[in-house]
Design a protein around this motif. Structure first.
Motif, PDB file in Angstrom:
ATOM      1  N   GLU A 171       0.809  -1.217   0.000  1.00  0.00           N
ATOM      2  CA  GLU A 171       0.000   0.000   0.000  1.00  0.00           C
ATOM      3  C   GLU A 171       0.848   1.276   0.000  1.00  0.00           C
ATOM      4  O   GLU A 171       0.317   2.378  -0.170  1.00  0.00           O
ATOM      5  CB  GLU A 171      -0.958   0.016   1.199  1.00  0.00           C
ATOM      6  N   SER A 172       2.168   1.141   0.193  1.00  0.00           N
ATOM      7  CA  SER A 172       3.051   2.312   0.217  1.00  0.00           C
ATOM      8  C   SER A 172       3.621   2.653  -1.161  1.00  0.00           C
ATOM      9  O   SER A 172       4.198   3.731  -1.341  1.00  0.00           O
ATOM     10  CB  SER A 172       4.215   2.067   1.190  1.00  0.00           C
ATOM     11  N   LYS A 173       3.478   1.759  -2.124  1.00  0.00           N
ATOM     12  CA  LYS A 173       4.143   1.934  -3.422  1.00  0.00           C
ATOM     13  C   LYS A 173       3.667   3.182  -4.163  1.00  0.00           C
ATOM     14  O   LYS A 173       4.464   3.923  -4.739  1.00  0.00           O
ATOM     15  CB  LYS A 173       3.931   0.688  -4.283  1.00  0.00           C
ATOM     16  N   LYS A 174       2.370   3.410  -4.144  1.00  0.00           N
ATOM     17  CA  LYS A 174       1.826   4.556  -4.878  1.00  0.00           C
ATOM     18  C   LYS A 174       2.350   5.867  -4.297  1.00  0.00           C
ATOM     19  O   LYS A 174       2.684   6.803  -5.036  1.00  0.00           O
ATOM     20  CB  LYS A 174       0.295   4.520  -4.827  1.00  0.00           C
ATOM     21  N   LEU A 191       5.216   6.300  -2.635  1.00  0.00           N
ATOM     22  CA  LEU A 191       6.635   6.443  -2.952  1.00  0.00           C
ATOM     23  C   LEU A 191       6.825   6.901  -4.394  1.00  0.00           C
ATOM     24  O   LEU A 191       7.722   7.703  -4.694  1.00  0.00           O
ATOM     25  CB  LEU A 191       7.361   5.117  -2.715  1.00  0.00           C
ATOM     26  N   GLU A 192       5.973   6.434  -5.274  1.00  0.00           N
ATOM     27  CA  GLU A 192       6.052   6.856  -6.674  1.00  0.00           C
ATOM     28  C   GLU A 192       5.753   8.348  -6.813  1.00  0.00           C
ATOM     29  O   GLU A 192       6.436   9.064  -7.558  1.00  0.00           O
ATOM     30  CB  GLU A 192       5.063   6.043  -7.512  1.00  0.00           C
ATOM     31  N   SER A 193       4.762   8.831  -6.071  1.00  0.00           N
ATOM     32  CA  SER A 193       4.425  10.260  -6.150  1.00  0.00           C
ATOM     33  C   SER A 193       5.544  11.120  -5.567  1.00  0.00           C
ATOM     34  O   SER A 193       5.811  12.227  -6.055  1.00  0.00           O
ATOM     35  CB  SER A 193       3.110  10.533  -5.412  1.00  0.00           C
ATOM     36  N   ILE A 194       6.230  10.614  -4.536  1.00  0.00           N
ATOM     37  CA  ILE A 194       7.366  11.343  -3.961  1.00  0.00           C
ATOM     38  C   ILE A 194       8.499  11.431  -4.979  1.00  0.00           C
ATOM     39  O   ILE A 194       9.124  12.483  -5.153  1.00  0.00           O
ATOM     40  CB  ILE A 194       7.845  10.655  -2.668  1.00  0.00           C
ATOM     41  N   ALA A 195       8.766  10.314  -5.664  1.00  0.00           N
ATOM     42  CA  ALA A 195       9.828  10.297  -6.673  1.00  0.00           C
ATOM     43  C   ALA A 195       9.524  11.292  -7.789  1.00  0.00           C
ATOM     44  O   ALA A 195      10.417  12.021  -8.254  1.00  0.00           O
ATOM     45  CB  ALA A 195       9.984   8.885  -7.235  1.00  0.00           C
ATOM     46  N   GLU A 196       8.276  11.353  -8.220  1.00  0.00           N
ATOM     47  CA  GLU A 196       7.891  12.302  -9.275  1.00  0.00           C
ATOM     48  C   GLU A 196       8.135  13.739  -8.825  1.00  0.00           C
ATOM     49  O   GLU A 196       8.627  14.569  -9.598  1.00  0.00           O
ATOM     50  CB  GLU A 196       6.416  12.104  -9.632  1.00  0.00           C
ATOM     51  N   ALA A 197       7.803  14.033  -7.571  1.00  0.00           N
ATOM     52  CA  ALA A 197       8.008  15.385  -7.052  1.00  0.00           C
ATOM     53  C   ALA A 197       9.495  15.731  -6.985  1.00  0.00           C
ATOM     54  O   ALA A 197       9.900  16.867  -7.274  1.00  0.00           O
ATOM     55  CB  ALA A 197       7.373  15.513  -5.668  1.00  0.00           C
ATOM     56  N   LEU A 198      10.327  14.753  -6.628  1.00  0.00           N
ATOM     57  CA  LEU A 198      11.769  14.994  -6.538  1.00  0.00           C
ATOM     58  C   LEU A 198      12.396  15.174  -7.919  1.00  0.00           C
ATOM     59  O   LEU A 198      13.382  15.909  -8.076  1.00  0.00           O
ATOM     60  CB  LEU A 198      12.445  13.838  -5.796  1.00  0.00           C
ATOM     61  N   VAL A 199      11.862  14.505  -8.918  1.00  0.00           N
ATOM     62  CA  VAL A 199      12.352  14.704 -10.286  1.00  0.00           C
ATOM     63  C   VAL A 199      12.023  16.121 -10.754  1.00  0.00           C
ATOM     64  O   VAL A 199      12.847  16.806 -11.369  1.00  0.00           O
ATOM     65  CB  VAL A 199      11.736  13.653 -11.237  1.00  0.00           C
ATOM     66  N   GLU A 200      10.813  16.573 -10.439  1.00  0.00           N
ATOM     67  CA  GLU A 200      10.403  17.932 -10.817  1.00  0.00           C
ATOM     68  C   GLU A 200      11.214  18.983 -10.060  1.00  0.00           C
ATOM     69  O   GLU A 200      11.676  19.963 -10.636  1.00  0.00           O
ATOM     70  CB  GLU A 200       8.912  18.127 -10.514  1.00  0.00           C
ATOM     71  N   ARG A 201      11.378  18.756  -8.771  1.00  0.00           N
ATOM     72  CA  ARG A 201      12.083  19.729  -7.915  1.00  0.00           C
ATOM     73  C   ARG A 201      13.566  19.355  -7.892  1.00  0.00           C
ATOM     74  O   ARG A 201      14.079  18.777  -6.937  1.00  0.00           O
ATOM     75  CB  ARG A 201      11.488  19.680  -6.504  1.00  0.00           C
ATOM     76  N   ASP A 202      14.262  19.703  -8.970  1.00  0.00           N
ATOM     77  CA  ASP A 202      15.640  19.229  -9.120  1.00  0.00           C
ATOM     78  C   ASP A 202      16.680  20.155  -8.509  1.00  0.00           C
ATOM     79  O   ASP A 202      17.879  19.989  -8.732  1.00  0.00           O
ATOM     80  CB  ASP A 202      15.961  18.980 -10.595  1.00  0.00           C
ATOM     81  N   ASN A 203      16.226  21.141  -7.720  1.00  0.00           N
ATOM     82  CA  ASN A 203      17.187  22.066  -7.112  1.00  0.00           C
ATOM     83  C   ASN A 203      17.445  21.760  -5.636  1.00  0.00           C
ATOM     84  O   ASN A 203      18.093  22.538  -4.945  1.00  0.00           O
ATOM     85  CB  ASN A 203      16.689  23.507  -7.244  1.00  0.00           C
ATOM     86  N   ILE A 204      16.930  20.645  -5.148  1.00  0.00           N
ATOM     87  CA  ILE A 204      17.176  20.302  -3.746  1.00  0.00           C
ATOM     88  C   ILE A 204      18.073  19.071  -3.646  1.00  0.00           C
ATOM     89  O   ILE A 204      17.991  18.151  -4.461  1.00  0.00           O
ATOM     90  CB  ILE A 204      15.858  20.064  -2.967  1.00  0.00           C
ATOM     91  N   TYR A 205      18.933  19.108  -2.644  1.00  0.00           N
ATOM     92  CA  TYR A 205      19.816  17.989  -2.331  1.00  0.00           C
ATOM     93  C   TYR A 205      19.414  17.478  -0.942  1.00  0.00           C
ATOM     94  O   TYR A 205      19.021  18.273  -0.074  1.00  0.00           O
ATOM     95  CB  TYR A 205      21.276  18.429  -2.341  1.00  0.00           C
TER      96      TYR A 205
END
Length: 287
Positions: free
Chosen positions: A187-190, A192-206
């Motif tokens: 139930e956590s997969k969806k 985690l996928e949305s978090i990954a998408e947000a991190l790809v979009e927000r590429d200025n954070i480390y």
């Protein structure tokens, strides 16, 4: 009418037996030893893995010895055996708050059925008995009226897209891990996928991915049941790191580390089986 009454009583009695059913397991020891033999430890870990989806009310652990040896010696040894089993539960993310009894019972009197079976009987008496009592199922709650939430908490993905600065921490509250493992629950997969998408979009954070475990003593790490290594918190962080990399997050923006059990959240242990990200640098939006 009488037959119907008998049927109803029988049905209710059967339900009571099912709801009060306990799960049991026995671990056997070598003579004068309280270290758990490897074969018995593997059997115990297999039993623990079956408890993942059980809503546990309590766990009782009782140690025993065979009929040889002084009473004081047997009481001490049986207690040590019970404590050894408790440690394995703790190291495999079973909360000690669930373990209500850890008791050495001393020797088990020898009941000789056949002289040839004495050694076998004594071997079966050198044991620890484990009794797991599941919680009784709660009655179905009444359906609640739909309420519009005014101040709804932001999701992890929404937090990533919001204003951030170095030092901010985002706890992945909806990313839960299977007890003793570095893989997330289905139930956590969806999420985690949305978090990954947000991190790809927000590429200025480390950021640093921090993994956590529950239930161990002295802030120790837990044992990864798949690899048998005591690095479960790091393995969880690496699982998320690898997932993000696979989804397109630049590896140069990420690092991962295991935090062991240094920062428990309290409450339900499942929320300590978690990962979170610590923002280490935020660049310009146009970078």
């Amino acid at each position: 009418m009488n037959k119907l009454l008998v049927f109803i009583i029988s049905f209710l009695f059967t339900c009571g037996l099912v709801f009060s059913q306990k799960l049991t397991h026995e671990v056997y020891f070598d003579t004068d030893k309280y270290e758990v033999p490897s074969t018995e430890k593997n059997r115990l870990l297999l039993f623990i893995s079956t408890l993942t989806d059980v809503d546990i009310e309590s766990i009782s652990i009782y140690g025993f010895c065979d009929d040889r040896g002084a009473d004081t010696y047997n009481l001490k040894l049986s207690q040590q055996r019970a404590e050894a089993i408790k440690s394995i539960f703790s190291n495999n993310e079973i909360s000690e708050s669930l373990i209500t009894n850890v008791d050495g019972k001393g020797k088990v009197l020898l009941k000789i059925v056949d002289e040839k079976n004495i050694l076998k009987i004594r071997g079966l008496n050198r044991k620890v008995e484990i009794i797991v009592k599941p919680k009784e199922p709660e009655p179905e709650p009444e359906p609640k009226k739909e309420v519009v939430e005014v101040n709804k908490k932001k999701t992890e993905a929404e937090q990533i897209r919001s204003k951030l600065k170095a030092g901010d921490k985002i706890i992945f509250e909806n990313i839960l891990f299977k007890t003793g493992y570095a893989r997330i629950t289905p139930e956590s997969k969806k999420t985690l996928e949305s978090i990954a998408e947000a991190l790809v979009e927000r590429d200025n954070i480390y950021f640093t991915i921090q993994g956590h475990v529950c239930c161990t003593k002295y802030s120790r790490d837990a044992v990864d049941r798949r690899t048998k290594k005591r690095n479960l918190s790091e393995a969880r962080a690496k699982f998320v790191y690898d997932y993000f990399a696979k989804k397109g997050v630049d590896k140069r923006r990420m690092r991962y580390m295991g935090m062991r059990r240094k920062f428990p959240l309290g409450g339900d242990p499942k929320y300590d089986r978690r990962v979170e990200i610590l923002i280490t640098y935020v660049g310009d939006e146009n970078q």
